[in-house]
Write a protein that holds these residues in place. Structure first.
Motif, PDB file in Angstrom:
ATOM      1  N   ARG A  77      45.457  84.850  59.554  1.00  0.00           N
ATOM      2  CA  ARG A  77      45.728  85.500  60.844  1.00  0.00           C
ATOM      3  C   ARG A  77      46.585  84.641  61.765  1.00  0.00           C
ATOM      4  NH1 ARG A  77      39.720  86.989  60.938  1.00  0.00           N
ATOM      5  NH2 ARG A  77      39.733  89.014  59.917  1.00  0.00           N
ATOM      6  N   GLN A  78      46.362  83.321  61.672  1.00  0.00           N
ATOM      7  CA  GLN A  78      47.064  82.386  62.559  1.00  0.00           C
ATOM      8  C   GLN A  78      47.590  81.211  61.728  1.00  0.00           C
ATOM      9  OE1 GLN A  78      44.644  81.185  65.939  1.00  0.00           O
ATOM     10  NE2 GLN A  78      43.597  83.156  65.959  1.00  0.00           N
ATOM     11  N   PRO A  79      48.723  81.386  61.039  1.00  0.00           N
ATOM     12  CA  PRO A  79      49.223  80.342  60.137  1.00  0.00           C
ATOM     13  C   PRO A  79      49.550  79.021  60.825  1.00  0.00           C
ATOM     14  CG  PRO A  79      50.696  82.257  60.162  1.00  0.00           C
ATOM     15  CD  PRO A  79      49.541  82.573  61.055  1.00  0.00           C
ATOM     16  N   ASN A  80      49.714  79.047  62.127  1.00  0.00           N
ATOM     17  CA  ASN A  80      50.041  77.830  62.877  1.00  0.00           C
ATOM     18  C   ASN A  80      48.835  77.255  63.612  1.00  0.00           C
ATOM     19  OD1 ASN A  80      52.697  77.903  62.040  1.00  0.00           O
ATOM     20  ND2 ASN A  80      53.325  79.185  63.748  1.00  0.00           N
ATOM     21  N   HIS A  81      47.662  77.432  63.085  1.00  0.00           N
ATOM     22  CA  HIS A  81      46.429  76.928  63.706  1.00  0.00           C
ATOM     23  C   HIS A  81      46.243  75.475  63.260  1.00  0.00           C
ATOM     24  CE1 HIS A  81      42.318  76.640  65.047  1.00  0.00           C
ATOM     25  NE2 HIS A  81      42.336  77.884  65.492  1.00  0.00           N
ATOM     26  N   SER A  82      46.633  74.535  64.114  1.00  0.00           N
ATOM     27  CA  SER A  82      46.634  73.119  63.718  1.00  0.00           C
ATOM     28  C   SER A  82      45.242  72.595  63.384  1.00  0.00           C
ATOM     29  CB  SER A  82      47.298  72.258  64.783  1.00  0.00           C
ATOM     30  OG  SER A  82      46.551  72.238  65.971  1.00  0.00           O
ATOM     31  N   GLN A  83      44.220  73.049  64.102  1.00  0.00           N
ATOM     32  CA  GLN A  83      42.863  72.579  63.799  1.00  0.00           C
ATOM     33  C   GLN A  83      42.415  73.044  62.419  1.00  0.00           C
ATOM     34  OE1 GLN A  83      41.040  74.162  67.489  1.00  0.00           O
ATOM     35  NE2 GLN A  83      40.046  72.160  67.588  1.00  0.00           N
ATOM     36  N   ALA A  84      42.740  74.284  62.071  1.00  0.00           N
ATOM     37  CA  ALA A  84      42.371  74.799  60.752  1.00  0.00           C
ATOM     38  C   ALA A  84      43.119  74.036  59.661  1.00  0.00           C
ATOM     39  CB  ALA A  84      42.650  76.295  60.665  1.00  0.00           C
ATOM     40  N   LEU A  85      44.395  73.756  59.895  1.00  0.00           N
ATOM     41  CA  LEU A  85      45.158  72.983  58.911  1.00  0.00           C
ATOM     42  C   LEU A  85      44.600  71.572  58.763  1.00  0.00           C
ATOM     43  CD1 LEU A  85      48.781  74.131  59.802  1.00  0.00           C
ATOM     44  CD2 LEU A  85      47.586  74.512  57.629  1.00  0.00           C
ATOM     45  N   THR A  86      44.238  70.960  59.875  1.00  0.00           N
ATOM     46  CA  THR A  86      43.690  69.605  59.828  1.00  0.00           C
ATOM     47  C   THR A  86      42.389  69.569  59.047  1.00  0.00           C
ATOM     48  OG1 THR A  86      44.747  69.045  61.924  1.00  0.00           O
ATOM     49  CG2 THR A  86      42.900  67.664  61.237  1.00  0.00           C
ATOM     50  N   LEU A  87      41.492  70.505  59.312  1.00  0.00           N
ATOM     51  CA  LEU A  87      40.233  70.537  58.572  1.00  0.00           C
ATOM     52  C   LEU A  87      40.475  70.849  57.100  1.00  0.00           C
ATOM     53  CD1 LEU A  87      37.196  70.251  58.464  1.00  0.00           C
ATOM     54  CD2 LEU A  87      36.996  72.598  59.326  1.00  0.00           C
ATOM     55  N   LEU A  88      41.407  71.740  56.812  1.00  0.00           N
ATOM     56  CA  LEU A  88      41.738  72.037  55.421  1.00  0.00           C
ATOM     57  C   LEU A  88      42.248  70.781  54.716  1.00  0.00           C
ATOM     58  CD1 LEU A  88      42.000  74.073  53.124  1.00  0.00           C
ATOM     59  CD2 LEU A  88      44.257  74.686  54.030  1.00  0.00           C
ATOM     60  N   GLY A  89      43.083  70.007  55.389  1.00  0.00           N
ATOM     61  CA  GLY A  89      43.553  68.747  54.813  1.00  0.00           C
ATOM     62  C   GLY A  89      42.420  67.775  54.542  1.00  0.00           C
ATOM     63  N   ARG A  90      41.451  67.711  55.444  1.00  0.00           N
ATOM     64  CA  ARG A  90      40.277  66.845  55.224  1.00  0.00           C
ATOM     65  C   ARG A  90      39.488  67.306  54.001  1.00  0.00           C
ATOM     66  NH1 ARG A  90      37.627  66.192  61.265  1.00  0.00           N
ATOM     67  NH2 ARG A  90      39.221  64.826  62.108  1.00  0.00           N
ATOM     68  N   ILE A  91      39.341  68.613  53.869  1.00  0.00           N
ATOM     69  CA  ILE A  91      38.607  69.151  52.721  1.00  0.00           C
ATOM     70  C   ILE A  91      39.358  68.858  51.430  1.00  0.00           C
ATOM     71  CG2 ILE A  91      37.887  71.313  51.608  1.00  0.00           C
ATOM     72  CD1 ILE A  91      37.207  72.299  54.493  1.00  0.00           C
ATOM     73  N   GLN A  92      40.678  69.038  51.447  1.00  0.00           N
ATOM     74  CA  GLN A  92      41.473  68.737  50.260  1.00  0.00           C
ATOM     75  C   GLN A  92      41.370  67.259  49.898  1.00  0.00           C
ATOM     76  OE1 GLN A  92      45.071  70.336  51.930  1.00  0.00           O
ATOM     77  NE2 GLN A  92      44.921  72.245  50.738  1.00  0.00           N
ATOM     78  N   THR A  93      41.319  66.401  50.899  1.00  0.00           N
ATOM     79  CA  THR A  93      41.137  64.974  50.646  1.00  0.00           C
ATOM     80  C   THR A  93      39.774  64.717  50.012  1.00  0.00           C
ATOM     81  OG1 THR A  93      42.569  64.404  52.515  1.00  0.00           O
ATOM     82  CG2 THR A  93      41.087  62.675  51.717  1.00  0.00           C
ATOM     83  N   ALA A  94      38.740  65.332  50.559  1.00  0.00           N
ATOM     84  CA  ALA A  94      37.383  65.153  50.028  1.00  0.00           C
ATOM     85  C   ALA A  94      37.260  65.684  48.606  1.00  0.00           C
ATOM     86  CB  ALA A  94      36.366  65.851  50.930  1.00  0.00           C
ATOM     87  N   GLN A  95      38.040  66.717  48.281  1.00  0.00           N
ATOM     88  CA  GLN A  95      38.012  67.298  46.938  1.00  0.00           C
ATOM     89  C   GLN A  95      38.968  66.581  45.987  1.00  0.00           C
ATOM     90  OE1 GLN A  95      38.844  71.411  48.128  1.00  0.00           O
ATOM     91  NE2 GLN A  95      36.808  71.943  47.362  1.00  0.00           N
ATOM     92  N   LEU A  96      39.507  65.455  46.450  1.00  0.00           N
ATOM     93  CA  LEU A  96      40.402  64.622  45.651  1.00  0.00           C
ATOM     94  C   LEU A  96      41.689  65.339  45.259  1.00  0.00           C
ATOM     95  CD1 LEU A  96      37.729  62.847  43.417  1.00  0.00           C
ATOM     96  CD2 LEU A  96      38.686  62.090  45.603  1.00  0.00           C
ATOM     97  N   HIS A  97      42.272  66.017  46.248  1.00  0.00           N
ATOM     98  CA  HIS A  97      43.575  66.659  46.101  1.00  0.00           C
ATOM     99  C   HIS A  97      44.519  66.056  47.144  1.00  0.00           C
ATOM    100  CE1 HIS A  97      41.842  69.568  43.363  1.00  0.00           C
ATOM    101  NE2 HIS A  97      40.935  69.881  44.267  1.00  0.00           N
ATOM    102  N   PRO A  98      44.852  64.767  46.980  1.00  0.00           N
ATOM    103  CA  PRO A  98      45.603  64.075  48.037  1.00  0.00           C
ATOM    104  C   PRO A  98      47.011  64.623  48.266  1.00  0.00           C
ATOM    105  CG  PRO A  98      45.409  62.688  46.090  1.00  0.00           C
ATOM    106  CD  PRO A  98      44.528  63.876  45.866  1.00  0.00           C
TER     107      PRO A  98
END
Length: 183
Positions: free
Chosen positions: A105-126
């Motif tokens: 709905r909001q592709p430019n949602h910086s907080q959502a992108l930041t949290l997604l990046g943290r999750i990808q890091t935690a899932q070992l997808h650097p």
């Protein structure tokens, strides 16, 4: 209580007042959940800041999230809060699903992108995480925590000069003294 704890309590009281005045204000319920989770993300953060046990903060956040989503299905801030709660519990698939709804709905949602990046890091997808952080950086380039997270990944890939340049830019601008503890 610390100054941060006082701020968190003041924000909580203001949001509770807004909800009292308009019980159907979904975004206020979602913001309340985010306050609980932001200052309660780890067992020590909120307990030290405002003196509320971590488990209690999680229960309060869950109730606020449920209410916000009952009032407005798909409310972005509520989905973001639910994703934060899920990720704090290690339920990364559920968190990612909520974030994907927000970003659809909001592709430019910086907080959502930041949290997604943290999750990808935690899932070992650097590599995915770095690309996600780059997207978030284009929206929020002066966010200290985001800059630190990006720098840590760049360093992991051996791009030390690029990582250092990004952190020094923040220091030069007087934004913050970047620290791995901010990430």
């Amino acid at each position: 209580a610390t100054q941060l704890g006082e701020w968190a309590r003041d924000a909580e009281y203001a949001l509770r007042d807004a909800i009292r005045l308009d019980p159907g204000f979904a975004r206020a319920h979602a913001a309340l959940a985010q306050i609980y989770l932001t200052f309660h993300e780890t067992p020590r953060s909120y307990s030290r800041a405002a003196g509320v046990p971590f488990e209690e903060a999680q229960r309060k956040a869950e109730a606020a999230i449920e209410r916000a989503l009952a009032l407005e299905s798909g409310q972005a801030d509520a989905l973001l809060a639910r994703a934060l709660l899920a990720s704090s519990r290690g339920a990364f698939a559920a968190a990612q699903a909520d974030l994907e709804q927000v970003l659809a709905r909001q592709p430019n949602h910086s907080q959502a992108l930041t949290l997604l990046g943290r999750i990808q890091t935690a899932q070992l997808h650097p590599r995915e995480a770095l690309a996600t952080f780059e997207g978030a950086m284009s929206l929020d380039p002066l966010n200290p925590a985001l800059n630190v997270q990006r720098a840590m990944l760049l360093a992991q890939f051996g791009e030390f000069d690029t990582a250092r340049e990004g952190l020094l830019r923040l220091v030069d601008l007087g934004i913050a003294t970047p620290s791995i503890y901010q990430a």
